[in-house]
Design an enzyme around this catalytic site. Structure first.
Site, PDB file in Angstrom:
ATOM      1  N   ASN A 134       0.806  -1.223   0.000  1.00 38.10           N
ATOM      2  CA  ASN A 134       0.000   0.000   0.000  1.00 38.10           C
ATOM      3  C   ASN A 134       0.837   1.269   0.000  1.00 38.10           C
ATOM      4  O   ASN A 134       0.287   2.366  -0.072  1.00 38.10           O
ATOM      5  CB  ASN A 134      -0.992  -0.013   1.174  1.00 38.10           C
ATOM      6  CG  ASN A 134      -2.140  -0.974   0.884  1.00 38.10           C
ATOM      7  OD1 ASN A 134      -2.303  -1.429  -0.256  1.00 38.10           O
ATOM      8  ND2 ASN A 134      -2.924  -1.310   1.899  1.00 38.10           N
ATOM      9  N   ASP A 194      -7.119  -3.431   8.018  1.00 44.25           N
ATOM     10  CA  ASP A 194      -6.485  -4.470   7.204  1.00 44.25           C
ATOM     11  C   ASP A 194      -5.956  -5.635   8.047  1.00 44.25           C
ATOM     12  O   ASP A 194      -5.442  -6.618   7.496  1.00 44.25           O
ATOM     13  CB  ASP A 194      -5.332  -3.881   6.369  1.00 44.25           C
ATOM     14  CG  ASP A 194      -5.837  -2.961   5.263  1.00 44.25           C
ATOM     15  OD1 ASP A 194      -7.060  -2.914   5.037  1.00 44.25           O
ATOM     16  OD2 ASP A 194      -5.003  -2.280   4.631  1.00 44.25           O
TER      17      ASP A 194
HETATM   18  C1  UD1 Z   1      -4.498   0.552  -1.759  1.00 38.84           C
HETATM   19  C2  UD1 Z   1      -4.655   0.982  -0.345  1.00 38.84           C
HETATM   20  O1  UD1 Z   1      -3.805   1.666   0.205  1.00 38.84           O
HETATM   21  N1  UD1 Z   1      -5.724   0.541   0.287  1.00 38.84           N
HETATM   22  C3  UD1 Z   1      -5.911   0.867   1.690  1.00 38.84           C
HETATM   23  C4  UD1 Z   1      -6.585   2.224   1.772  1.00 38.84           C
HETATM   24  O2  UD1 Z   1      -7.795   2.133   1.041  1.00 38.84           O
HETATM   25  P1  UD1 Z   1      -8.573   3.452   0.653  1.00 38.84           P
HETATM   26  O3  UD1 Z   1      -7.608   4.550   0.373  1.00 38.84           O
HETATM   27  O4  UD1 Z   1      -9.539   3.063  -0.385  1.00 38.84           O
HETATM   28  O5  UD1 Z   1      -9.336   3.737   2.031  1.00 38.84           O
HETATM   29  P2  UD1 Z   1      -9.896   5.101   2.593  1.00 38.84           P
HETATM   30  O6  UD1 Z   1      -9.111   5.486   3.793  1.00 38.84           O
HETATM   31  O7  UD1 Z   1     -10.021   6.092   1.492  1.00 38.84           O
HETATM   32  O8  UD1 Z   1     -11.374   4.678   3.045  1.00 38.84           O
HETATM   33  C5  UD1 Z   1     -11.841   4.903   4.356  1.00 38.84           C
HETATM   34  C6  UD1 Z   1     -13.349   5.013   4.330  1.00 38.84           C
HETATM   35  O9  UD1 Z   1     -13.729   6.199   3.639  1.00 38.84           O
HETATM   36  C7  UD1 Z   1     -14.662   5.922   2.622  1.00 38.84           C
HETATM   37  N2  UD1 Z   1     -14.395   6.873   1.511  1.00 38.84           N
HETATM   38  C8  UD1 Z   1     -13.124   6.992   1.019  1.00 38.84           C
HETATM   39  C9  UD1 Z   1     -12.864   7.892   0.007  1.00 38.84           C
HETATM   40  C10 UD1 Z   1     -13.909   8.667  -0.496  1.00 38.84           C
HETATM   41  O10 UD1 Z   1     -13.736   9.480  -1.413  1.00 38.84           O
HETATM   42  N3  UD1 Z   1     -15.161   8.523   0.029  1.00 38.84           N
HETATM   43  C11 UD1 Z   1     -15.431   7.645   1.032  1.00 38.84           C
HETATM   44  O11 UD1 Z   1     -16.572   7.533   1.480  1.00 38.84           O
HETATM   45  C12 UD1 Z   1     -14.385   4.476   2.249  1.00 38.84           C
HETATM   46  O12 UD1 Z   1     -15.503   3.872   1.619  1.00 38.84           O
HETATM   47  C13 UD1 Z   1     -14.076   3.872   3.605  1.00 38.84           C
HETATM   48  O13 UD1 Z   1     -15.273   3.579   4.267  1.00 38.84           O
HETATM   49  O14 UD1 Z   1      -6.842   2.532   3.147  1.00 38.84           O
HETATM   50  C14 UD1 Z   1      -7.727   1.591   3.784  1.00 38.84           C
HETATM   51  C15 UD1 Z   1      -7.968   2.112   5.204  1.00 38.84           C
HETATM   52  O15 UD1 Z   1      -6.818   2.025   5.964  1.00 38.84           O
HETATM   53  C16 UD1 Z   1      -7.124   0.208   3.763  1.00 38.84           C
HETATM   54  O16 UD1 Z   1      -8.061  -0.711   4.278  1.00 38.84           O
HETATM   55  C17 UD1 Z   1      -6.769  -0.204   2.343  1.00 38.84           C
HETATM   56  O17 UD1 Z   1      -6.010  -1.401   2.373  1.00 38.84           O
HETATM   57  C1  PEP Z   2      -8.240  -3.457   1.056  1.00 33.05           C
HETATM   58  C2  PEP Z   2      -7.001  -3.620   0.621  1.00 33.05           C
HETATM   59  O1  PEP Z   2      -6.540  -3.312  -0.604  1.00 33.05           O
HETATM   60  P1  PEP Z   2      -7.306  -2.412  -1.722  1.00 33.05           P
HETATM   61  O2  PEP Z   2      -7.536  -1.071  -1.070  1.00 33.05           O
HETATM   62  O3  PEP Z   2      -6.321  -2.331  -2.830  1.00 33.05           O
HETATM   63  O4  PEP Z   2      -8.569  -3.108  -2.076  1.00 33.05           O
HETATM   64  C3  PEP Z   2      -5.953  -4.172   1.509  1.00 33.05           C
HETATM   65  O5  PEP Z   2      -4.751  -4.002   1.189  1.00 33.05           O
HETATM   66  O6  PEP Z   2      -6.307  -4.795   2.533  1.00 33.05           O
END
Ligand code: UD1
Ligand code: PEP
Length: 424
Positions: free
Chosen positions: A23, A311
């Site tokens: 990540n 995670d």
């Molecule tokens: C590729 C990567 O690094 N993935 C990680 C990243 O995912 P990712 O970056 O997708 O996770 P986010 O921190 O953005 O998501 C957190 C929450 O915010 C919500 N949300 C997010 C963006 C947005 O525009 N709107 C919204 O509603 C998501 O649905 C979720 O419920 O951080 C997550 C939280 O630590 C981890 O579980 C993932 O493994």
């Molecule tokens: C949720 C994960 O990955 P991604 O955000 O790429 O789906 C993860 O690394 O656990």
């Protein structure tokens, strides 16, 4: 489709080398779009998501060279040349495979003033909208439309620094905004930013490329835009989720192993929860040693960093199912991240789901069963359960595991596990 066959019951003993963080590496790769120079990344893990991101960048014209590895276990070096980029399209067929695909949006807008990026895929653990990414970029002056499943974005006169306050913490939105702001005119202030160690790794790489960033790792990050970024060499941080996963596998099998290269300071909340559950975690010069006393049920709630990582929630549950007493695991980040629960129950776990909380009552032992992997961390939780269970477990649909765990079967087998990959 390949499967993983495990005969459980053997304590894991020995050493496991922790690889570079998926990540972090995925976002670091996207920074190559911001420079005409060469970005050299060391300690890149060998994972399906890395290959997919390489394919995405190559499809846009970025030069991608993986150094010839010295041995199949050696960490990879990756050189990326953003100077040859000739397309700002991130195609559905590639981006649908992983969440990090949307992280090319900020860099494309910042460097090339336009982008057409498919809405992303990734683990099916919730609806996962990208509204915070888009609103933040709009606040930097981008015009954004949605068209046929694509984000169509333009900033013909360049992005302009602004104050962006996130209504809740998003790792991906923070990363997209940091990358976009490095080449914006003026200063950008991100308030309620994510504090994950991967954000600090990203900022450090960008700083090495000439960006002006302060506050990464805190909830307020300031980025002063510069005219251009240069190439750089950066080493990807160790994977804290891989570390936590193996720590829980060692504990679940009542083993004793050293996780070589682990960075315990990036895992404070998970180490505290494991310690409360009876896992003995020692900091040793080359990483972290994991042993296990009597395991007791412990409550855990997932939170943004520095809280307990979502995670690692599934893996912690795989550990708690054979602990003495009850544990309540509460998931606050993703609304659909309990898909491992019915599979663990097939192996004899006693779990009741109540909305976003799972009540686990420890049982003396699990029994092996055929199970179905549903997403990356749920899949590895089933592997942990299989290693601890009596008898044979067959984990189906393991392509999820290949997205995030490098040589999982071989790393575990080297510590005594009876585990093999079965071609399907
Ligand atoms: C590729 C990567 O690094 N993935 C990680 C990243 O995912 P990712 O970056 O997708 O996770 P986010 O921190 O953005 O998501 C957190 C929450 O915010 C919500 N949300 C997010 C963006 C947005 O525009 N709107 C919204 O509603 C998501 O649905 C979720 O419920 O951080 C997550 C939280 O630590 C981890 O579980 C993932 O493994
Ligand atoms: C949720 C994960 O990955 P991604 O955000 O790429 O789906 C993860 O690394 O656990």
């Amino acid at each position: 489709m390949d499967k993983i066959r495990i005969v459980g019951g053997t304590p894991l003993k020995g050493e496991i080398r922790i690889g570079g963080a998926k990540n972090s590496a995925l976002k670091l790769m996207c920074t190559s779009i911001l420079t005409d120079g060469d970005l050299v990344l060391e300690n890149v893990p060998r994972l399906a998501d890395i290959r997919t991101t390489a394919q995405l960048l190559e499809s846009m014209g970025v030069g991608v060279t993986f150094a010839e590895p010295e041995g199949e276990d050696a960490p990879q070096r990756l050189t990326l040349g953003g100077g040859s980029l000739n397309s700002t399209l991130a195609d559905y067929d590639i981006v649908r495979k992983m969440r990090a695909g949307v992280l090319v949006l900020g860099p494309l807008l910042a460097k090339h003033g336009k982008a057409r990026v498919s809405l992303p895929g990734g683990c099916a653990i919730g609806t996962r909208p990208v509204d915070l990414h888009l609103k933040g970029l709009q606040q930097l002056g981008a015009e954004i439309d949605l068209d046929g499943g694509y984000i169509v974005a333009a900033a013909p006169n360049g992005l302009i620094g602004a104050e962006v306050t996130f209504p809740f913490v998003s790792v991906g939105a923070t990363e997209n905004l940091i990358m976009a702001a490095t080449l914006a005119k003026g200063t950008t202030r991100l308030v309620n930013a994510a504090r994950e160690p991967e954000i600090v790794d990203l900022a450090n790489c960008l700083i090495a490329m000439g960006a002006r960033i302060s506050g990464a790792g805190s909830d307020t990050i300031e980025i002063e835009g510069v005219d251009s970024l240069s190439g750089a060499t950066h080493t990807v941080m160790p994977d804290r989720i891989e570390t936590g996963t193996y720590a829980m596998a060692v504990a679940a099998t009542r083993g004793d192993a050293v996780l070589v290269g682990a960075l315990p300071e990036t895992l404070g909340a998970a180490i505290a929860s494991m310690a409360a559950a009876g896992v003995i975690v020692d900091h040793v010069p080359n990483g972290m040693r994991i042993r296990c006393g009597a395991l007791v049920g412990t409550d855990v709630m997932t939170e943004p960093y520095p809280g307990f990582p979502t995670d690692l929630q599934a893996q912690m549950m795989a550990l708690m199912v054979t602990a003495q007493g009850a544990s309540m695991l509460t998931e606050t980040i993703f609304e659909n991240r309990f898909m491992h629960v019915p599979e663990l129950m097939r192996m004899g776990a006693n779990i009741n789901l109540h909305g976003r909380s799972a009540m686990v009552r420890g049982v003396p032992r699990l029994t092996g069963a055929p199970v179905m992997a549903t997403d990356l961390r749920a899949s590895v939780a089933l592997v942990i359960a299989g290693l601890a269970a009596q008898g044979e477990t067959m984990v189906n649909r393991i392509y999820h595991l290949d997205r995030g765990y490098e040589r999982l079967d071989r790393k575990l087998a080297a510590c005594g596990a009876q585990i093999e990959r079965v071609a399907g």
